[in-house]
Design a protein around this motif. Sequence first.
Motif, short mmCIF file in Angstrom:
data_model
loop_
_atom_site.label_atom_id
_atom_site.label_comp_id
_atom_site.label_asym_id
_atom_site.label_seq_id
_atom_site.Cartn_x
_atom_site.Cartn_y
_atom_site.Cartn_z
N VAL A 15 42.08 39.01 43.37
CA VAL A 15 41.37 38.53 42.17
C VAL A 15 39.96 39.12 42.12
O VAL A 15 39.52 39.62 41.08
CB VAL A 15 41.33 36.98 42.14
CG1 VAL A 15 40.43 36.49 41.01
CG2 VAL A 15 42.73 36.41 42.00
N ILE A 16 39.26 39.07 43.24
CA ILE A 16 37.90 39.61 43.30
C ILE A 16 37.90 41.09 42.98
O ILE A 16 37.05 41.59 42.23
CB ILE A 16 37.25 39.31 44.67
CG1 ILE A 16 36.98 37.82 44.82
CG2 ILE A 16 35.97 40.13 44.86
CD1 ILE A 16 36.59 37.38 46.21
N MET A 22 37.36 45.56 36.73
CA MET A 22 37.21 45.40 35.29
C MET A 22 35.74 45.35 34.88
O MET A 22 35.35 45.90 33.85
CB MET A 22 37.94 44.15 34.81
CG MET A 22 39.45 44.26 34.90
SD MET A 22 40.13 45.66 33.98
CE MET A 22 39.63 45.24 32.34
N SER A 23 34.91 44.69 35.69
CA SER A 23 33.47 44.63 35.39
C SER A 23 32.84 46.01 35.46
O SER A 23 32.02 46.37 34.60
CB SER A 23 32.77 43.69 36.37
OG SER A 23 33.27 42.38 36.23
N ILE A 42 43.06 52.74 29.48
CA ILE A 42 43.39 51.41 28.96
C ILE A 42 44.65 50.89 29.64
O ILE A 42 44.71 49.72 30.04
CB ILE A 42 43.55 51.46 27.43
CG1 ILE A 42 42.19 51.74 26.79
CG2 ILE A 42 44.16 50.16 26.90
CD1 ILE A 42 42.25 52.06 25.32
N PHE A 43 45.66 51.74 29.83
CA PHE A 43 46.89 51.31 30.49
C PHE A 43 46.64 50.95 31.96
O PHE A 43 47.26 50.04 32.49
CB PHE A 43 47.96 52.39 30.36
CG PHE A 43 48.70 52.36 29.05
CD1 PHE A 43 48.15 51.77 27.92
CD2 PHE A 43 49.94 52.94 28.94
CE1 PHE A 43 48.83 51.74 26.71
CE2 PHE A 43 50.64 52.92 27.73
CZ PHE A 43 50.07 52.32 26.62
N GLN A 44 45.72 51.66 32.61
CA GLN A 44 45.36 51.30 33.99
C GLN A 44 44.71 49.92 34.02
O GLN A 44 44.99 49.11 34.90
CB GLN A 44 44.41 52.34 34.58
CG GLN A 44 45.06 53.67 34.86
CD GLN A 44 44.05 54.72 35.24
OE1 GLN A 44 43.24 54.50 36.13
NE2 GLN A 44 44.10 55.87 34.57
N ARG A 45 43.85 49.65 33.06
CA ARG A 45 43.19 48.35 33.00
C ARG A 45 44.21 47.24 32.78
O ARG A 45 44.09 46.15 33.35
CB ARG A 45 42.16 48.33 31.88
CG ARG A 45 40.95 49.18 32.16
CD ARG A 45 39.97 49.09 31.02
NE ARG A 45 38.90 50.05 31.19
CZ ARG A 45 37.84 50.11 30.42
NH1 ARG A 45 37.70 49.24 29.42
NH2 ARG A 45 36.91 51.01 30.61
N ILE A 46 45.20 47.50 31.93
CA ILE A 46 46.24 46.49 31.69
C ILE A 46 46.95 46.15 32.99
O ILE A 46 47.18 44.98 33.30
CB ILE A 46 47.23 46.98 30.61
CG1 ILE A 46 46.54 47.01 29.24
CG2 ILE A 46 48.49 46.10 30.56
CD1 ILE A 46 47.34 47.72 28.15
N GLY A 52 45.69 40.96 38.59
CA GLY A 52 44.70 39.91 38.77
C GLY A 52 45.18 38.56 38.26
O GLY A 52 44.89 37.53 38.87
N GLY A 53 45.92 38.56 37.17
CA GLY A 53 46.45 37.31 36.62
C GLY A 53 47.45 36.65 37.57
O GLY A 53 47.36 35.44 37.84
N PHE A 54 48.38 37.43 38.08
CA PHE A 54 49.35 36.88 39.03
C PHE A 54 48.67 36.45 40.33
O PHE A 54 49.02 35.43 40.92
CB PHE A 54 50.47 37.88 39.31
CG PHE A 54 51.54 37.90 38.27
CD1 PHE A 54 52.53 36.93 38.25
CD2 PHE A 54 51.56 38.88 37.30
CE1 PHE A 54 53.52 36.94 37.28
CE2 PHE A 54 52.54 38.90 36.32
CZ PHE A 54 53.53 37.93 36.31
N ALA A 55 47.69 37.22 40.78
CA ALA A 55 46.97 36.86 42.00
C ALA A 55 46.17 35.58 41.78
O ALA A 55 46.10 34.73 42.69
CB ALA A 55 46.05 38.01 42.43
N LEU A 56 45.58 35.42 40.61
CA LEU A 56 44.83 34.20 40.31
C LEU A 56 45.74 32.98 40.33
O LEU A 56 45.38 31.94 40.92
CB LEU A 56 44.12 34.32 38.96
CG LEU A 56 43.28 33.12 38.53
CD1 LEU A 56 42.13 32.90 39.51
CD2 LEU A 56 42.75 33.33 37.12
N ILE A 57 46.89 33.09 39.73
CA ILE A 57 47.86 31.98 39.76
C ILE A 57 48.23 31.65 41.21
O ILE A 57 48.26 30.49 41.60
CB ILE A 57 49.12 32.33 38.93
CG1 ILE A 57 48.76 32.41 37.45
CG2 ILE A 57 50.24 31.31 39.17
CD1 ILE A 57 49.84 33.03 36.59
N SER A 58 48.50 32.69 41.99
CA SER A 58 48.85 32.49 43.40
C SER A 58 47.72 31.85 44.19
O SER A 58 47.95 30.97 45.01
CB SER A 58 49.22 33.83 44.05
OG SER A 58 50.34 34.39 43.42
N ALA A 59 46.50 32.27 43.94
CA ALA A 59 45.35 31.73 44.68
C ALA A 59 45.06 30.29 44.28
O ALA A 59 44.75 29.46 45.13
CB ALA A 59 44.12 32.60 44.44
#
Length: 175
Positions: A15-16, A22-23, A42-46, A52-59
């Motif tokens: 997540v970090i 992204m920042s 843009i596709f790399q950012r996606i 990051g979204g899946f990792a955030l849910i997991s964390a």
Amino acid sequence: MLQLTTYRNLQVFLVIMAVIGMSFALFFLQRHLGLTPCPLCIFQRIGLIIMGGFALISALFNPKSMVVRLILWIGSLAGIGWATLVAARHVWLQHLPADQVPSCGPGLDYWMDTLPILQVFKEVFAGSGECATVDWTFMGLSIPEQSLILFAVLLIVHVLILWRIVRPASHNRLA
């Protein structure tokens, strides 16, 4: 002693890294340097956002079920795998001889408005001249090369997470 390679800590690390990546792209490359991301960027950012979204849910939820952990891991791996493949393609385009670089086409916004989504993917991966341009380097590496290194590190972290899922550490094991 706090173990840094626990399942949750590895997810927090992902997540970090997604937030830092992204920042960096948004605030430094886009806002500070004024660079406009090409379709492959843009596709790399996606992919990074998906990871990051899946990792955030997991964390946040720290699921105990191996099946749930594997499902979340597969989602996260799919995101970073996608980003890695796109970055590799981007690096390849940047290293083509000048006479083999595809010509510049219309922007991603135009493609999204006028073409079916599968055709958009085909056009983006065909590449364009704007994707082959090296706008900025750091230590001799272009932005896609730097991204590819980051994504490779994140793939290694995914291997560690898989290891944690299939071989969880015993908390009270005596030797």
